[in-house]
Write an enzyme that holds these catalytic residues in place. Structure first.
Site, PDB file in Angstrom:
ATOM      1  N   HIS A   1      39.312  39.750  34.632  1.00  0.00           N
ATOM      2  CA  HIS A   1      38.261  39.303  35.301  1.00  0.00           C
ATOM      3  C   HIS A   1      37.249  40.604  35.756  1.00  0.00           C
ATOM      4  CE1 HIS A   1      39.692  34.869  35.927  1.00  0.00           C
ATOM      5  NE2 HIS A   1      39.502  35.225  34.702  1.00  0.00           N
ATOM      6  N   PRO A   2      37.155  41.862  35.283  1.00  0.00           N
ATOM      7  CA  PRO A   2      36.281  42.911  35.674  1.00  0.00           C
ATOM      8  C   PRO A   2      35.010  42.672  35.668  1.00  0.00           C
ATOM      9  CG  PRO A   2      36.715  43.063  33.239  1.00  0.00           C
ATOM     10  CD  PRO A   2      37.513  42.070  33.717  1.00  0.00           C
TER      11      PRO A   2
END
Length: 269
Positions: free
Chosen positions: A201-202
């Site tokens: 989930h950058p």
């Protein structure tokens, strides 16, 4: 500008927030030996079970191949939650492996993991070459905030307590990881530091805002550069609480609407 100059790249407009404020969700996995041969490990250990699994999906649209890696999930609050919202997410995965992406374990096993929903730690994404195809250096600085460390340990303790519940006794032979005493917080933290990994989930490295570290405005336009927008998870000021897929789709759809509005000349601030 400093990062660009290191690689002899001309600075068109300096925005110190580019690549900064990076956030990601961190996953910590606990692994268990299963008492029955009912896991994906077992399906993948036999060629005929692989064939059966594939045919079941092709012909009936049923079976393990209809489900993503996370077979079940939950959200709960640790004692450290600041309000009524959950601060930890749980994933239950019907296989086990030493490292995500590697071969599955040869024995019947499954995984239960947690991730902290609203981490405080922030890192950065920096270029490593003037070639845009060369991978950047990503430093998430996981566990750099004390609260993050405490929430992860608390979440792991609650998850392991769930896995020791009477309803799980017929399925669990033993806890393989972390394997330390349930009340050993230092050991749980050490395990988490050693074995935790990104849950993909950058975000937040080109965040929206009006302060000096903001990269885009409320219409996703890059500050100081005409005709350039960013429309992905990097514009989030802070990481969303949970999976970011739906939020990222929304950002893209909203960006498309705003681009059309601007092209028609009826945009609003």
């Amino acid at each position: 500008a400093q990062n660009l100059k290191r690689f002899q790249i001309d600075v068109v407009h300096e925005l110190p927030g580019v690549g900064e404020s990076f956030q990601d969700h961190l996953q910590v996995r606990s692994v268990y030996r299963c008492a029955r041969p009912i896991t994906i490990n077992d399906e993948m250990s036999s060629w005929w079970r692989q064939v059966r699994m594939g045919l079941r999906y092709l012909l009936l649209r049923k079976g393990p191949l209809t489900v993503s890696a996370g077979y079940a999930g939950a959200f709960f609050r640790t004692p450290l939650a600041a309000d009524s919202r959950a601060d930890v997410q749980v994933h239950f995965i019907t296989f086990s492996t030493n490292k995500m992406g590697d071969a599955l374990d040869s024995w019947s096993g499954f995984t239960a993991s947690i991730c902290q929903l609203r981490p405080k730690s922030r890192g950065h994404v920096h270029i490593t070459s003037p070639d845009p195809m060369v991978a950047p250096a990503i430093q998430p600085n996981f566990f750099s905030d004390e609260l993050d460390r405490r929430v992860v340990v608390s979440g792991m303790q609650q998850l392991r307590q769930i896995m020791r519940a009477p309803a799980m006794r017929d399925l669990v032979v033993a806890e393989v990881e972390p394997g330390c005493a349930p009340d050993d917080e230092d050991a749980v933290l050490a395990f988490s530091r050693d074995r935790a990994a990104s849950i993909y989930h950058p975000s937040c490295s080109a965040r929206m805002g009006t302060d000096a570290m903001a990269v885009v405005d409320a219409r996703l336009r890059v500050h100081g550069i005409a005709g350039l927008r960013v429309a992905d998870a990097s514009v989030m000021p802070t990481l969303v609480s949970g999976n970011c897929n739906a939020a990222t789709i929304m950002i893209g759809e909203k960006a498309a609407d705003m681009i059309l509005q601007d092209a028609r000349g009826n945009s609003t601030p």
